[in-house]
Design a protein around this motif. Structure first.
Motif, mmCIF file in Angstrom:
data_model
loop_
_atom_site.group_PDB
_atom_site.id
_atom_site.type_symbol
_atom_site.label_atom_id
_atom_site.label_comp_id
_atom_site.label_asym_id
_atom_site.label_seq_id
_atom_site.Cartn_x
_atom_site.Cartn_y
_atom_site.Cartn_z
ATOM 1 N N ALA A 142 -9.163 5.785 1.796
ATOM 2 C CA ALA A 142 -7.893 5.078 1.589
ATOM 3 C C ALA A 142 -6.705 6.015 1.735
ATOM 4 O O ALA A 142 -5.697 5.673 2.373
ATOM 5 C CB ALA A 142 -7.887 4.416 0.208
ATOM 6 N N LEU A 143 -6.810 7.227 1.165
ATOM 7 C CA LEU A 143 -5.701 8.178 1.242
ATOM 8 C C LEU A 143 -5.465 8.649 2.680
ATOM 9 O O LEU A 143 -4.308 8.743 3.128
ATOM 10 C CB LEU A 143 -5.972 9.375 0.333
ATOM 11 N N VAL A 144 -6.536 8.928 3.408
ATOM 12 C CA VAL A 144 -6.393 9.382 4.794
ATOM 13 C C VAL A 144 -5.820 8.262 5.664
ATOM 14 O O VAL A 144 -4.888 8.483 6.458
ATOM 15 C CB VAL A 144 -7.752 9.863 5.349
ATOM 16 N N ALA A 145 -6.348 7.044 5.511
ATOM 17 C CA ALA A 145 -5.857 5.917 6.308
ATOM 18 C C ALA A 145 -4.387 5.629 5.982
ATOM 19 O O ALA A 145 -3.581 5.349 6.883
ATOM 20 C CB ALA A 145 -6.703 4.678 6.044
ATOM 21 N N LEU A 160 1.483 2.224 2.529
ATOM 22 C CA LEU A 160 1.760 2.324 1.095
ATOM 23 C C LEU A 160 0.681 1.650 0.264
ATOM 24 O O LEU A 160 0.280 2.156 -0.786
ATOM 25 C CB LEU A 160 3.128 1.710 0.788
ATOM 26 N N LEU A 161 0.196 0.502 0.726
ATOM 27 C CA LEU A 161 -0.887 -0.186 0.001
ATOM 28 C C LEU A 161 -2.124 0.699 -0.097
ATOM 29 O O LEU A 161 -2.732 0.839 -1.165
ATOM 30 C CB LEU A 161 -1.233 -1.512 0.676
ATOM 31 N N LEU A 162 -2.503 1.309 1.033
ATOM 32 C CA LEU A 162 -3.687 2.176 1.035
ATOM 33 C C LEU A 162 -3.457 3.432 0.203
ATOM 34 O O LEU A 162 -4.362 3.884 -0.513
ATOM 35 C CB LEU A 162 -4.049 2.555 2.469
ATOM 36 N N LEU A 163 -2.245 3.988 0.272
ATOM 37 C CA LEU A 163 -1.941 5.195 -0.495
ATOM 38 C C LEU A 163 -2.009 4.909 -1.995
ATOM 39 O O LEU A 163 -2.651 5.657 -2.751
ATOM 40 C CB LEU A 163 -0.554 5.704 -0.129
ATOM 41 N N VAL A 164 -1.372 3.823 -2.441
ATOM 42 C CA VAL A 164 -1.384 3.486 -3.864
ATOM 43 C C VAL A 164 -2.798 3.133 -4.325
ATOM 44 O O VAL A 164 -3.229 3.535 -5.410
ATOM 45 C CB VAL A 164 -0.409 2.325 -4.149
ATOM 46 N N TYR A 165 -3.549 2.414 -3.482
ATOM 47 C CA TYR A 165 -4.937 2.091 -3.835
ATOM 48 C C TYR A 165 -5.757 3.372 -3.986
ATOM 49 O O TYR A 165 -6.529 3.532 -4.942
ATOM 50 C CB TYR A 165 -5.558 1.191 -2.767
ATOM 51 N N GLY A 166 -5.582 4.297 -3.034
ATOM 52 C CA GLY A 166 -6.311 5.566 -3.118
ATOM 53 C C GLY A 166 -5.960 6.354 -4.358
ATOM 54 O O GLY A 166 -6.833 6.945 -5.010
ATOM 55 N N LEU A 167 -4.673 6.350 -4.728
ATOM 56 C CA LEU A 167 -4.239 7.088 -5.920
ATOM 57 C C LEU A 167 -4.821 6.483 -7.194
ATOM 58 O O LEU A 167 -5.254 7.203 -8.093
ATOM 59 C CB LEU A 167 -2.714 7.099 -6.000
#
Length: 465
Positions: free
Chosen positions: A229-232, A206-213
């Motif tokens: 970030a989104l892929v990870a 979730l941290l990586l997804l929100v950072y990527g967004l």
């Protein structure tokens, strides 16, 4: 409701309203905050991102921790941290100090929101009372987003941006003082173990997804850091599913993640939050860049949206009780989609403000019906021992939706203006119109998906298994 239930409801709703205000109170004040503390233009977005990362990334984990250590205890600790971190932000003397305060505010939000919702759902048995309580909760949370924009503009113009933080302190202190004697604790009879591998994978994902967004909104979707970030994040979230299948004490049991009410209720909730929060962003661009409104006037214009959401939340519990969650989600989504679609007609003349006000009012009613239906669907049919987990999932959906909407719609606007080769009012209007069309299509698709896959009403909740 008994007198005690009304007091519990008032206390929990007050806390949730305060949390909702925090999401938007700094939006109008960001440029002033940056100038006051020396943020560069590029780093200004981290005032919002630091909060969003912590709030979205740790919500599911704290929702489960609430089941383990007691919802009341986590709620009180979270409110205390929220009050202290707000004071820290109000007296911040450097960018670093402010960002620390925002991270702590986000962590406090990640603890208070699912714990408060779990206390709410366990205080009111499944049925009409819970549906009414969740409707009022949804109404006040949505109104809080609108009130935050208005309050942020007023406090910044009349006093100082620091009061956008300091206003939280007395509210948090009052809740911490009253809650111990008013709210009854709830926790499972047997304390399960914490699923550490599951907690690490879902929180990291979730941290990586929100950072990527958030990076996508700033640097574009094709930026290498954004894509990595989104892929990870996606890989970790897929890994979370397999970890939970093999865990003896899963953070979220796979059987729960397979429930139609939980899955499609959360899908509908994600769409509701993605579209309405991003619509506010799009209309802010329209009001300021096309019609030339000031930040304060823009915030006041959204007051009509706030009235619509309060009305929708007030009616939501009754509508769910009569027609079921599925019909409420579909009906609310269709109303919101139709109201949003009408905004495609907005023009460059100031007279179009009347269409905006009418459409946002009607759309606010529809959006809140959708949100109340989502909350009922996502938490019904589960025992009290799993309400913290269920409300944690629902809160995570809300946080990710709020974070996801603006980058997606911003990308649509940017792509349109780039294709036109200009950034003037006419180009902004064209970009906003296209993004509004996409927004309406998303709402309709989400409502129809929920209508297709949620089970028809069999009882008060109408969520299916």
């Amino acid at each position: 409701m008994t007198g005690r239930q009304k007091l519990v409801l008032a206390l929990l709703l007050g806390a949730q309203f305060m949390i909702a205000v925090d999401f938007s109170i700094l939006n109008v004040a960001l440029p002033v905050v940056g100038a006051g503390l020396g943020f560069t233009l590029a780093s200004l977005q981290w005032i919002a991102t630091a909060f969003a990362l912590a709030a979205a990334g740790f919500t599911l984990l704290f929702g489960r921790i609430a089941d383990l250590v007691g919802r009341k205890r986590l709620f009180l600790v979270g409110m205390a941290v929220l009050g202290l971190s707000s004071a820290l932000g109000g007296f911040a003397a450097s960018p670093e100090m402010l960002l620390i305060a925002r991270v702590l505010q986000g962590l406090a939000t990640a603890a208070v929101t699912p714990a408060g919702l779990a206390l709410l759902t366990t205080a009111f048995k499944e049925g009409p009372l819970r549906e009414r309580a969740l409707g009022l909760n949804g109404a006040l949370m949505s109104a809080g987003f609108t009130a935050g924009a208005i309050l942020g503009g007023l406090l910044t113009d009349l006093l100082s941006w620091r009061w956008a933080f300091l206003v939280n302190v007395p509210v948090a202190a009052l809740v911490v003082a009253l809650a111990p004697s008013v709210i009854a604790d709830s926790r499972p009879m047997e304390r399960p173990r914490l699923d550490v591998p599951g907690a690490v994978t879902v929180t990291g994902g979730l941290l990586l997804l929100v950072y990527g967004l958030t990076q996508a909104g700033e640097s574009g979707w094709t930026n290498p850091a954004t894509m990595a970030a989104l892929v990870a994040g996606a890989v970790l979230l897929v890994g979370f599913w397999f970890v939970e299948k093999r865990s003896a004490a899963p953070l979220v049991p796979v059987r729960v993640m397979k429930r139609r009410g939980v899955v499609w209720g959360n899908v509908a909730g994600l769409v509701a939050f993605v579209t309405e929060t991003s619509l506010v962003f799009l209309l802010t661009l329209y009001l300021q860049k096309v019609l030339g409104y000031s930040p304060l006037a823009t915030g006041l214009a959204f007051g009509v949206l706030g009235v619509g959401t309060v009305l929708g939340g007030t009616l939501g519990g009754r509508v769910v009780g009569r027609f079921g969650a599925r019909a409420t989600i579909v009906g609310g989504g269709v109303v919101q989609a139709a109201a949003t679609l009408s905004l495609v007609a907005l023009g460059a003349s100031g007279s179009w403000i009347w269409l905006l006000l009418a459409a946002t009012f009607v759309g606010g009613v529809g959006n809140m019906l959708m949100i109340v239906g989502f909350m009922v669907a996502a938490t019904s049919g589960l025992p009290d021992s799993e309400q913290g987990m269920a409300t944690g999932l629902a809160t995570m959906t809300q946080q990710v939706g709020i974070t996801l909407g603006i980058p997606v719609m911003s990308a649509v606007v940017i792509a349109r203006t780039a294709a036109l080769g200009e950034t003037g009012p006419a180009a902004v209007l064209s970009g906003v119109s296209l993004a509004v069309l996409v927004n309406a299509a998303l709402v309709l698709a989400g409502a129809l998906l929920a209508g297709t896959f949620l089970a028809p009403r069999r009882d008060g909740a109408g969520t299916g298994r």
